[in-house]
Design an enzyme around this catalytic site. Structure first.
Site, short mmCIF file in Angstrom:
data_model
loop_
_atom_site.label_atom_id
_atom_site.label_comp_id
_atom_site.label_asym_id
_atom_site.label_seq_id
_atom_site.Cartn_x
_atom_site.Cartn_y
_atom_site.Cartn_z
N LYS A 16 0.86 -1.31 0.00
CA LYS A 16 0.04 0.06 -0.04
C LYS A 16 0.93 1.28 -0.16
O LYS A 16 0.70 2.14 -0.70
CB LYS A 16 -0.83 0.20 1.23
CG LYS A 16 -1.89 -1.17 1.46
CD LYS A 16 -2.65 -0.80 2.63
CE LYS A 16 -2.18 -1.09 3.75
NZ LYS A 16 -1.55 -2.21 4.22
N ARG A 91 -9.04 1.65 8.95
CA ARG A 91 -8.60 0.12 9.26
C ARG A 91 -9.84 -0.42 10.21
O ARG A 91 -9.66 -1.40 10.66
CB ARG A 91 -7.36 0.30 10.03
CG ARG A 91 -6.11 -0.13 9.31
CD ARG A 91 -4.84 0.14 10.41
NE ARG A 91 -3.91 -0.63 10.22
CZ ARG A 91 -2.76 -0.06 9.60
NH1 ARG A 91 -2.75 1.03 9.16
NH2 ARG A 91 -1.68 -0.79 9.29
N ARG A 130 11.92 -5.94 4.46
CA ARG A 130 11.60 -4.49 4.29
C ARG A 130 12.61 -3.55 5.13
O ARG A 130 12.76 -3.80 6.24
CB ARG A 130 10.18 -4.27 4.68
CG ARG A 130 9.72 -2.72 4.28
CD ARG A 130 8.36 -2.73 4.42
NE ARG A 130 7.70 -2.84 5.69
CZ ARG A 130 6.32 -2.42 5.93
NH1 ARG A 130 5.70 -2.35 5.00
NH2 ARG A 130 5.77 -2.52 7.02
N ARG A 163 11.72 -1.39 10.34
CA ARG A 163 10.55 -1.17 11.43
C ARG A 163 10.62 -1.95 12.70
O ARG A 163 10.70 -3.11 12.43
CB ARG A 163 9.27 -0.95 10.60
CG ARG A 163 9.15 0.13 9.89
CD ARG A 163 7.93 0.01 9.19
NE ARG A 163 6.57 -0.39 9.62
CZ ARG A 163 5.44 -0.16 9.01
NH1 ARG A 163 5.15 0.29 8.03
NH2 ARG A 163 4.24 -0.84 9.91
N ARG A 174 -0.08 -8.49 13.59
CA ARG A 174 -0.61 -7.15 12.58
C ARG A 174 -1.34 -8.26 11.34
O ARG A 174 -2.52 -7.56 11.10
CB ARG A 174 0.57 -6.40 11.95
CG ARG A 174 1.09 -5.44 12.78
CD ARG A 174 2.51 -5.15 12.38
NE ARG A 174 2.38 -4.66 11.02
CZ ARG A 174 3.62 -4.35 10.29
NH1 ARG A 174 4.56 -4.86 10.63
NH2 ARG A 174 3.41 -4.02 9.33
#
Ligand code: AMP
Length: 217
Positions: A16, A91, A130, A163, A174
């Site tokens: 996203k 969300r 990531r 992160r 998550r």
């Protein structure tokens, strides 16, 4: 010109943020990422940033009222007059209802929603590799889109970071939170005729084309 008010929906790791960045520059409207705004508040050490830190690192959701207030303020700024690409918001159903109210109150064009679909098995690999630049926000993946020199941002030369919520434990939390609280939004927007679905598998330029084509249909 009609406003471009777009929501990108999808599980953590669907891409996203990456797509929102590109769409924002293509359409000339800002990317509004509540995750980025919250991380920025933490970097700045504000009271809000301190309040949300533990929940974020554990992979939970911060309170609806808090993110709704952030988005209301952000959408009201001059640069969002012609639209915005929302990424990571809404969300929950409560956030979606609040956004509907805001859009009506501000007299904005209705939002369109693109759900980016990626099989759950591929998401962990994407998230654990990531890396991002804390300075300019550029994102990389160790295997798929590595920086030219390891650990260094191509765009601005800063040291890349991982992160805090891209650990195995927080990733799994998550994903569960997404299934429980956010996936119901797909039905919510489908019922309103606002939803497009695209596959998020493949090179990011291809996914970007799919997203833009879905908006033309
Ligand atoms: P993201 O960068 O979108 O993955 O968001 C990172 C984290 O920020 C999430 O795991 C949540 O803890 C928090 N967060 C971001 N956006 C929201 C939202 N709309 N509602 C609740 N929490 C959020």
């Amino acid at each position: 010109m009609a406003q471009r008010n777009l929501i990108l929906l999808g599980p953590p790791g669907a891409g996203k943020g990456t797509q929102a960045q590109r769409l924002a520059s293509r359409f000339g409207v800002p990317q509004i990422s509540t995750g980025d705004m919250l991380r920025e508040a933490r970097r700045a050490g504000t009271e809000l940033g301190q309040r949300v830190a533990a929940v974020m690192d554990a992979g939970g959701l911060v309170s609806d009222d808090l993110v709704i207030a952030l988005v209301e303020e952000r959408l009201g700024r001059a640069d969002a007059r012609d639209g915005a690409i929302l990424d990571g918001f809404p969300r929950t159903i409560k956030q979606a209802e609040a956004l509907d109210g805001l859009v009506a109150k501000m007299g904005r064009d209705p939002v369109r929603v693109v759900a980016i679909e990626v099989p759950r098995a591929a998401l962990v690999e994407r998230l654990s590799g990531r890396r991002s630049c804390p300075k300019c926000g550029a994102t990389y993946h160790l295997d798929f889109t590595p920086p030219r020199s390891p650990g260094v941002c191509d765009a601005c030369g800063s040291a890349l970071v991982q992160r805090a919520d891209d650990t195995a434990e927080a990733i799994s939390r998550r994903q569960d939170v997404y299934e429980r609280d956010t996936a119901p939004l797909i039905e919510y927007y489908a019922e309103r005729g606002a939803l497009r679905k695209v596959s998020g598998v493949g090179p990011l330029e291809e996914v970007l084309d799919r997203v833009t084509r879905s908006l033309e249909a």
